[in-house]
Design an enzyme around this catalytic site. Structure first.
Site, mmCIF file in Angstrom:
data_model
loop_
_atom_site.group_PDB
_atom_site.id
_atom_site.type_symbol
_atom_site.label_atom_id
_atom_site.label_comp_id
_atom_site.label_asym_id
_atom_site.label_seq_id
_atom_site.Cartn_x
_atom_site.Cartn_y
_atom_site.Cartn_z
ATOM 1 N N ILE A 194 0.869 -1.175 0.000
ATOM 2 C CA ILE A 194 0.000 0.000 0.000
ATOM 3 C C ILE A 194 0.910 1.230 0.000
ATOM 4 O O ILE A 194 1.838 1.337 0.789
ATOM 5 C CB ILE A 194 -0.934 0.004 1.232
ATOM 6 N N LYS A 195 0.619 2.139 -0.937
ATOM 7 C CA LYS A 195 1.442 3.339 -1.057
ATOM 8 C C LYS A 195 0.922 4.438 -0.142
ATOM 9 O O LYS A 195 -0.251 4.813 -0.222
ATOM 10 C CB LYS A 195 1.397 3.860 -2.498
ATOM 11 N N ILE A 196 1.815 4.927 0.705
ATOM 12 C CA ILE A 196 1.489 6.042 1.604
ATOM 13 C C ILE A 196 2.522 7.144 1.336
ATOM 14 O O ILE A 196 3.716 6.861 1.285
ATOM 15 C CB ILE A 196 1.574 5.604 3.083
#
Length: 368
Positions: free
Chosen positions: A139-141
């Protein structure tokens, strides 16, 4: 031997910075995995916007979901999750091949609207992680100041994270800290840390795009195209130190792996430079480069795979010193690029939600 595959022989993983259904439907993604040795994939709101608005491949899904009480955003994420699951399944053999190293990851980004909101970011990270339900998703944060606690929290909960939008060395260090602290939290809670993976995505070409005109004004044109690479080299030096520390060694003993540096934004923006400049100069062990399709094709055609990331470290330091001496503040530049980066993801994201809304209206009109 395939030039792209040669990069992997040198210890760097090439990921593809692109996704759409055609890529998967035609078997093109599978052949990139088989023939070029592509070892992962990244997506972002701009990539999805292009995929959804420039093809009919998504119309059926949007039509089907238009009749539900889903919000437009929920429709987008449902469609995106389907694509990400498919891609993750294609990369599963790469992920399961532990001998060649930790790869096979596919990244999906939280909404850019939450880039400065830690609480909403962590909530969405959890729900996307659960929705995709694949061990090889990241998941890209965004690595913004407000989202650092969300990165630490996600890692402590066992969620693989791709930290995006990094432009400066101080923030990179803060991100590495959040990763290590998250692993420590998790270990302390008695949870396993040997299945977790993370990358820190350092954006390259955008730095030069902003800095190069300033160099020209200050009669330092010979440093054009050098600043981003110098920053990347410094970041890599820090990476080596941080993950060789006693503190990390304790985590490594429990099975933790370092958070690799990933070079992003590696397509060449300035036509005066080689179209493979930001691939050739940044090849180094235990790193990742996520490349747009054009750059991948260019490298396959004429790229030279040699280890260059650890060359001329002193030169890199000197470049950064010269730049600071003429009054170019790299911290201020990193901040400006981060703000522009959030904007650059918000615009296509809003466009995407609008496009879904239009398709939805068209469908509902037909139904009534």
């Amino acid at each position: 031997m395939n030039r792209v595959k040669q990069i992997h022989e040198l210890g760097q993983s090439i990921w593809l910075d692109f996704i759409d259904r055609q890529l998967m439907n035609t078997g093109a993604l599978q052949s990139l995995i088989d023939e070029d040795g592509v070892r992962g994939l990244t997506s972002n709101p701009a990539i999805f916007e292009k995929a959804i608005s420039s093809s009919q491949d998504y119309d059926e899904d949007i039509k089907r979901l238009a009749g539900t009480d889903h919000s437009n955003e929920a429709i987008f994420y449902e469609v995106a999750v389907t694509d990400i699951q498919r891609a993750a399944d294609l990369f599963a053999p790469v992920y399961e091949d532990k001998i060649s190293g930790a790869d096979g990851f596919v990244s999906l980004e939280v909404s850019p609207h939450f880039a400065l909101d830690s609480e909403k970011t962590i909530q969405q990270a959890r729900s996307l992680w659960k929705a995709v339900d694949r061990p090889n998703v990241m998941i890209k944060i965004p690595g913004t100041q407000p989202c650092l606690p969300a990165i630490r929290q996600a890692i402590s909960e066992g969620i693989n994270i791709n930290v995006t939008l990094l432009f400066g060395l101080d923030r990179y260090m803060a991100v590495a800290e959040a990763y290590i602290a998250g692993l420590e939290d998790r270990l302390q809670a008695g949870q396993p840390i040997d299945q977790l993976a993370s990358v820190a995505s350092f954006f390259i070409s955008r730095i030069d795009t902003l800095v190069d005109p300033m160099l020209k004004e200050r009669n330092l044109s010979e440093l054009k195209g050098e600043v981003a690479i110098a920053l990347a080299k410094q970041a890599y030096t820090s990476y080596v130190q941080v993950f060789a520390s006693e503190r990390f060694k304790k985590l490594a003993d429990a099975g933790a792996v370092p958070q690799r540096l990933l070079w992003a934004s590696t397509g060449t923006k300035d036509p005066a430079f080689s179209d493979v400049k930001y691939v050739e100069t940044l090849i180094g062990p235990k790193t990742v480069n996520t490349v747009p399709m054009d750059t991948l094709n260019a490298f396959r055609d004429h790229g030279q795979a040699t280890l260059r990331l650890t060359d001329h470290d002193e030169d890199a330091k000197r470049v950064l010193e010269q730049v600071q001496q003429v009054g170019i503040d790299l911290s201020a530049i990193a901040q400006q690029l981060e703000e522009e980066g959030i904007q650059k993801f918000n615009e296509p994201y809003n466009k995407l939600i609008q496009a879904i809304d239009q398709q939805r209206s068209a469908v509902t009109t037909v139904l009534h």
